[in-house]
Motif scaffolding. Sequence first.
Motif, short mmCIF file in Angstrom:
data_model
loop_
_atom_site.label_atom_id
_atom_site.label_comp_id
_atom_site.label_asym_id
_atom_site.label_seq_id
_atom_site.Cartn_x
_atom_site.Cartn_y
_atom_site.Cartn_z
N LYS A 189 48.91 71.21 146.38
CA LYS A 189 49.13 71.79 145.06
C LYS A 189 50.49 71.37 144.58
N THR A 224 53.28 70.91 140.99
CA THR A 224 53.63 71.33 139.64
C THR A 224 54.24 70.14 138.91
N THR A 256 54.97 68.00 134.77
CA THR A 256 55.16 68.08 133.33
C THR A 256 54.35 66.99 132.65
N THR A 289 54.25 72.45 131.25
CA THR A 289 54.20 72.43 132.72
C THR A 289 52.83 72.90 133.18
N GLU A 317 50.09 73.33 136.85
CA GLU A 317 49.86 73.28 138.30
C GLU A 317 48.52 72.60 138.55
#
Length: 490
Positions: free
Chosen positions: A37, A39, A41, A81, A83
């Motif tokens: 996983k 994160t 942009t 942003t 995830e």
Amino acid sequence: MTEERMNMSAPEDGSEDFAALLAEHDAVADRVHPGQKVTGTIIEISGDSVFVNIGIKIDGVMDRKDILDADGKETLAVGDTIELYVTGVSSQEIRLSRSMGGSGMAALEEARDAAVPVDGRVVATCKGGYTVEVLGKTAFCPGSQMDAVSVADAESMVGRTLQFLVLRVENRGRNIVVSRRALLDRERQENLEKVLAELNVGDTVEGRITRTAPFGAFMELAPGVEGMIHLSELSWSRVGAADEAVSVGDSVRAKLLSVSKDDKGRVRISLSRKQAEGDPWADVADKVVAGSVMEGKVVRTAPFGAFVELAPGIEGLVHISELSWTKRVHKAEDVVNVGDVVNVKVKEVNADARRISLSLRDAEGDPWQDAATRFAAGTVVTGTVESRAQFGLFVNLAPGITGLLPAGVIKGCKNAAELNKLDKGDSVTLTVQNLDTAARRISLAPEGYKGAPAREDHSWKQHASTNTSSSAGGLNIMAQALQKAMQNKR
């Protein structure tokens, strides 16, 4: 993909530098892997692709349909942003997705091998667990794998669409096992590692109270990551249960005390809410001033008095001699009980010793303050017999004020027989013969009494000693020692 993003370094002779490509692939593989996983942009939306910067040299790519709503409108824009999960890794790109899509056996096996979550709809409960529709197939989720904690109401999960990991695909899709708990545990471990990497003992953190227990409260530091605030660290005030200090859902600040592992290898994070708030005694001089009257709560009683909390974590002692002007006090419970809200006068503040002397009776006012006006010599008064002794009758004239009708005066008056019949609680009208406000004494006589004033009787000292024992000086030596011992014990 843009020309800049596709431009890979190559030798001038046109031959591909496979060693460089391999090294670059290995470097990327060390940073990300399928099922991870991340994160990122959003840096560009082009055609059917969305390009995402996830903090490494190679950008991630996801399908544009992952950011479209039911009406086909984009729900995210450049700069947002997001995830995502890694579904594939190569030297040229990193494939990303919110969850594994598609249908059929190939999609299921790819989701299993890449450990990428799939969206699943819980359609029914069954023996031992739940029936779940995933990627066009029917799967089984054991009851123990539906959540990180036991689900109290199994039927409440039916109809919900959640994310699962595919654990097993057997018999050409006739035996598919999925787990939501495995995904939650994986995410919790990732979040835990991130929290531990960012925090140090002594740091102040913010979080939400998720649950309470007899020994304290649990605070969420990150999704799935909890720290425990022990009952003794919830508040500077004394609390018997966690819900006296916090409620589920409260946002609180806490200080990180320690990180340790139990016998099973589970990480335990210990927190303190009260230490994040600071020591209440640090500025006690600004909060509690000698001579002032304050409101407080009785938090406990002792043989020598009662402790009153003036502010969270700040307690003072009302010595038993300071509890009442109006009656003899044998134990604190004669006047106050735990939980009572009372007004007290601050007599002394010792910040270094963390000791405050209080008076309940002074806050109520000294009944002898205007006695000279109310009970001047010659004044006719009506009172109630408080007690009978061999040296006379003690008569209560007002709350906290008692006069003595001496036995010698009774003997020398005309209605001695009637006075000798008086008993505790009887009403009687008399005349003030003598008043000594300094000694807090009033001598009484029957109305019309013409005899000489009675000689001072030492019984007054006995009565005064019993009624106002140890009234001067606040805390006696024994009380101070006991209070200090109890504070050290805390």
